[in-house]
Write a protein that holds these residues in place. Structure first.
Motif, mmCIF file in Angstrom:
data_model
loop_
_atom_site.group_PDB
_atom_site.id
_atom_site.type_symbol
_atom_site.label_atom_id
_atom_site.label_comp_id
_atom_site.label_asym_id
_atom_site.label_seq_id
_atom_site.Cartn_x
_atom_site.Cartn_y
_atom_site.Cartn_z
ATOM 1 N N TRP A 136 0.846 -1.189 0.000
ATOM 2 C CA TRP A 136 0.000 0.000 0.000
ATOM 3 C C TRP A 136 0.878 1.234 0.000
ATOM 4 C CZ3 TRP A 136 -2.538 2.917 4.489
ATOM 5 C CH2 TRP A 136 -3.507 3.800 3.999
ATOM 6 N N ASP A 137 0.646 2.124 -0.970
ATOM 7 C CA ASP A 137 1.486 3.319 -1.068
ATOM 8 C C ASP A 137 0.753 4.560 -0.574
ATOM 9 O OD1 ASP A 137 -0.299 3.978 -3.033
ATOM 10 O OD2 ASP A 137 1.047 3.579 -4.681
ATOM 11 N N LEU A 138 -0.342 4.388 0.150
ATOM 12 C CA LEU A 138 -1.150 5.471 0.704
ATOM 13 C C LEU A 138 -2.122 6.046 -0.317
ATOM 14 C CD1 LEU A 138 1.394 7.670 2.707
ATOM 15 C CD2 LEU A 138 -0.587 6.556 3.682
ATOM 16 N N LEU A 139 -1.687 6.142 -1.574
ATOM 17 C CA LEU A 139 -2.474 6.894 -2.544
ATOM 18 C C LEU A 139 -3.336 6.007 -3.440
ATOM 19 C CD1 LEU A 139 0.281 9.466 -3.491
ATOM 20 C CD2 LEU A 139 -1.575 9.761 -1.860
ATOM 21 N N PHE A 152 6.341 6.946 5.037
ATOM 22 C CA PHE A 152 5.867 8.254 4.588
ATOM 23 C C PHE A 152 6.688 8.832 3.443
ATOM 24 C CE2 PHE A 152 3.593 8.022 8.535
ATOM 25 C CZ PHE A 152 2.382 8.598 8.194
ATOM 26 N N ASN A 153 7.992 8.582 3.419
ATOM 27 C CA ASN A 153 8.788 9.194 2.352
ATOM 28 C C ASN A 153 8.895 8.307 1.126
ATOM 29 O OD1 ASN A 153 9.120 11.171 4.180
ATOM 30 N ND2 ASN A 153 11.317 10.910 4.460
ATOM 31 N N TYR A 154 8.869 6.984 1.326
ATOM 32 C CA TYR A 154 9.049 6.092 0.185
ATOM 33 C C TYR A 154 7.747 5.439 -0.263
ATOM 34 C CZ TYR A 154 13.980 6.331 1.643
ATOM 35 O OH TYR A 154 15.224 6.753 2.006
ATOM 36 N N PHE A 155 6.636 5.859 0.302
ATOM 37 C CA PHE A 155 5.333 5.334 -0.107
ATOM 38 C C PHE A 155 5.231 3.818 0.071
ATOM 39 C CE2 PHE A 155 5.999 9.179 -2.622
ATOM 40 C CZ PHE A 155 4.797 9.839 -2.492
ATOM 41 N N ARG A 156 5.781 3.272 1.169
ATOM 42 C CA ARG A 156 5.683 1.822 1.369
ATOM 43 C C ARG A 156 5.120 1.522 2.742
ATOM 44 N NH1 ARG A 156 9.831 0.589 -2.477
ATOM 45 N NH2 ARG A 156 11.571 1.011 -1.127
ATOM 46 N N TYR A 184 9.448 5.251 9.729
ATOM 47 C CA TYR A 184 8.818 6.488 9.298
ATOM 48 C C TYR A 184 9.188 6.801 7.846
ATOM 49 C CZ TYR A 184 7.598 11.347 8.850
ATOM 50 O OH TYR A 184 7.069 12.517 8.385
ATOM 51 N N ARG A 185 10.500 6.691 7.575
ATOM 52 C CA ARG A 185 10.972 7.051 6.252
ATOM 53 C C ARG A 185 10.400 6.114 5.183
ATOM 54 N NH1 ARG A 185 17.309 7.745 4.632
ATOM 55 N NH2 ARG A 185 17.157 9.778 3.667
ATOM 56 N N GLU A 186 10.402 4.833 5.486
ATOM 57 C CA GLU A 186 9.899 3.830 4.542
ATOM 58 C C GLU A 186 8.423 4.094 4.218
ATOM 59 O OE1 GLU A 186 11.264 0.542 2.424
ATOM 60 O OE2 GLU A 186 12.202 0.693 4.383
#
Lengths: 294, 417
Positions: A44-47, A257-261, A253-255
């Protein structure tokens, strides 16, 4: 738990009064735990819509280099942080349990880091550790030493552990002071009559009688260690939003929110939770074995 | 907070209902600094005057919280109708279906693109459609402190400068003023973690490139790049004339602004702040490398959410921002270069209040490469930047770093296909 028994109508009111907290816990804590476990089984990439991948996110973790690095950092960090925090705060608590002048003031001083903003304190430590203009290197160079890169990749782990231990002593001290005050005076009197020195008393009376507090604090410290984020991030952040000492929580967090994973990040969160749970169980076993004979 | 907003929206709705006007409310979200709010309010004011039935609410956040806010509101099903986009991150958002395709609107109103610079525009034109438009753009040039050059007796940079001239001048401009063995003034103070200000342009001017044309392979380890890395590493580590990341941080991340660095590479975004400086400064083109002169151009875009209930009103706002009127107003900010040539070549940009030779920024377009933009950009740039930081700190050789960077960066690309 033995205590006051609850009967009939009282039980009704107990439930009513506990309900808001229980609901909050159920929805807030258990809800998000369930959601995290659920998300960890999806890509899931959030979007865009999530896709079911089963245990793929977990199976990919052993090959995820940033995860392994963060896991290694966190393990090393915990291995130093937990024993250091426990032993130093125990010593401080014992010293501040004596009848000395202005004991309240000293207790306050040790507790201040616990209630100060990590961001502000982190910035002060950044300045202390700074290579060219730092306080620490000013001392080192005065004594003829070469300036040390305290937050460089060789030293960062140790420097960061020191700040975190410093920040946690106050909390451990409060727990241990509570435990110390619960030890009956007459035990010490008996030991004195038996001819035990102060140090022998510490080993033979204080430590065993404090074991439940020590185990409790060990659990708390371990949880804190595995969730370490604020000081570490402020001290080691790099220009691009990275960290020269990435910890698990930072990596998650980085994975996510920043990497869409999000699925991958959730799987890492679950692994983190399982590790902490496992260690807590070990502590609880040890506590049952050694901590209950008081 | 959210409850408050929706309550406000509800009462606004109720009011307009009683007044009998059908009003459309739009939210426009962007990253930026507080001074930008006033200018955007003015742009919105003009837009609303021309479109009385549309109200636009401007929300400004700092860079980091902007992206968090955008993700959270998008996931929560309540994204802003119109929002700002950084060109390198555009494919990440576009490929996940969160942006509205503007092609039908552009087909109906092709004059919208009249005079828009093709370079910045091309970043938004994909085979699937055009899901955003450049709002303004940045080129990287060399800023120099005239007073420091005068004091050191070094000739000002001009368009004859090569990278070797830059390095020689930086050395002369590095001074230990009080003789305590510590540098008090550096030749160059520039951010090295991101490719945009310095290492990207240097790489291109040596004939290298960060990534292959099809964005499938990292080319930082190629032979053409090796000489560029050698130049950068020697310059940063051997001369003592380039500020370290730690030096920069101890001067608020900007040594030029703090008056301790004689030169810096930056875009037009620093011009408003530098306009208030007490010393004289100017700009020069990016120095030439062995393979010619190069720099980077990057744009901020404006996009529409795929799930906006008011796409027509949102398009009208986008159109206005790109128009001559909107761009002229935006140029007053002084932060960026307008995207339409008519405004960029007009006194509005060239003779703006902010100091500096603005034509140098515009002329840079002629030799600029567009900052790469592809799906997974953020992860790729972290894989590169995390390890590169160790090189700039002197903790790792560039050869060792590249041996680690290239496979990591390629893995990031593969994971985002």
């Amino acid at each position: 738990m033995s205590g006051v028994g609850v009967r009939g109508a009282e039980r009704f009111w107990v439930i009513v009064l506990l309900l808001p907290t229980l609901l909050g816990l159920a929805l807030g804590a258990f809800g998000s735990i369930a959601a995290t476990i659920g998300i960890s089984l999806f890509q899931w990439d959030l979007l865009s819509p999530a896709r079911w991948v089963g245990f793929d996110n977990y199976l990919a973790l052993p090959e995820n280099r940033s995860f392994l690095k963060a896991l290694g950092n966190t393990a090393l960090f915990s291995a130093m942080y937990v024993p250091a925090t426990l032993s130093i705060s125990l010593v401080v608590a014992v010293l501040l349990n004596q009848r000395i002048r202005a004991v309240g003031l000293f207790r306050l001083i040790y507790f201040i880091p616990v209630v100060t903003s990590p961001t502000a304190v982190g910035l002060v430590w950044t300045w202390i550790y700074s290579r060219d203009k730092g306080v620490l290197n000013a001392i080192v160079t005065t004594f003829g030493g070469e300036p040390v890169h305290w937050l460089g990749s060789d030293m960062a782990l140790y420097s960061v552990v020191i700040v975190n231990v410093w920040g946690a002593i106050g909390e451990g001290m409060i727990i241990f002071l509570g435990g110390l005050q619960a030890i009956p005076r007459d035990v010490y009197e008996a030991a004195t009559i038996d001819g035990a020195s102060r140090f022998q008393q510490f080993l033979a009376v204080t430590v065993p009688m404090l074991l439940p507090s020590i185990f409790f604090q060990a659990v708390l410290s371990t949880i804190h260690a595995f969730q370490a984020f604020d000081y570490v991030y402020i001290l080691t952040q790099t220009g691009n939003g990275g960290s020269s000492l990435p910890m698990l929580v930072f990596n998650i967090y980085r994975e996510g929110f920043n990497y869409f994973r999000m699925g991958n990040a959730s799987a890492q969160s679950v692994v983190l939770a399982v590790i902490v749970l496992g260690l807590t169980l070990v502590y609880s076993r040890l506590n049952k074995r050694w901590g209950q004979h008081g | 907070m959210k409850a408050l907003f929706s309550a406000a929206a509800f009462s606004a709705l109720a009011l307009s209902a009683t007044a009998g006007i059908a009003q459309t409310n739009l939210t426009y979200m962007m990253w930026g600094d507080p001074p930008e709010i006033a200018v955007w309010e003015a742009i919105v004011g003009e837009f609303e005057a021309a479109n009385p039935d549309i109200k636009v609410k401007v929300e400004v956040s700092d860079w980091d919280s902007y992206w968090d806010k955008l993700r959270v509101t998008t996931v929560g099903g309540n994204p802003p109708d119109v929002f700002a986009m950084d060109a390198p991150l555009y494919p990440d958002w576009q490929s996940r279906g969160s942006l509205l395709d503007l092609s039908p609107y552009l087909a109906a109103a092709p004059e919208t693109l009249d005079g828009v610079y093709p370079g910045p525009l091309s970043a938004y034109q994909l085979s699937a459609g055009t899901f955003g438009l450049p709002r303004d753009f940045q080129t990287i040039v060399l800023f120099y402190n005239k007073a420091m050059f005068d004091a050191a007796g070094v000739a000002y940079p001009d368009d004859s400068w090569t990278l070797d001239d830059l390095r020689a001048a930086a050395k002369k401009l590095t001074i230990d003023k009080d003789g305590d063995g510590q540098t008090d003034q550096w030749g160059l103070g520039t951010e090295l973690w991101d490719m945009e200000p310095m290492w990207g342009p240097v790489l291109y001017s040596y004939g290298g490139a960060p990534i292959s044309e099809d964005h499938k392979k990292t080319t930082l380890g190629d032979a053409a790049a090796a000489e560029a890395w050698k130049f950068l590493a020697d310059f940063r580590l051997n001369d003592g004339s380039v500020m370290s990341q730690e030096d920069l941080e101890s001067y608020g991340s900007d040594g030029f602004l703090a008056g301790v660095a004689a030169m810096t590479f930056s875009g037009h975004w620093v011009v408003p702040a530098y306009s208030d400086l007490a010393f004289d400064w100017d700009v020069a083109p990016f120095p030439k490398g062995p393979a010619g002169r190069a720099t980077l151009v990057n744009s901020a875009g404006i996009v529409v959410s795929a799930s906006t209930p008011n796409p027509d009103a949102a398009w009208k706002f986008v159109q206005f921002v790109i128009s001559e009127k909107g761009q002229s107003k935006l140029t007053e900010l002084g932060f960026a270069i307008p995207v339409i040539d008519k405004v960029a070549n007009s006194p509005v940009f060239l003779e703006q209040k902010a100091r500096g030779n603005h034509k140098v920024f515009l002329d840079a377009l002629a030799y600029a490469h567009t900052k790469p933009s592809f799906r997974g950009y953020e992860e790729w740039s972290a894989a590169v930047g995390d390890t590169l930081a160790l090189v700039w700190n002197g903790e790792m050789t560039i050869e060792d770093a590249l041996a680690e960077i290239v496979p990591n960066a390629d893995a990031a690309l593969a994971g985002n296909q």
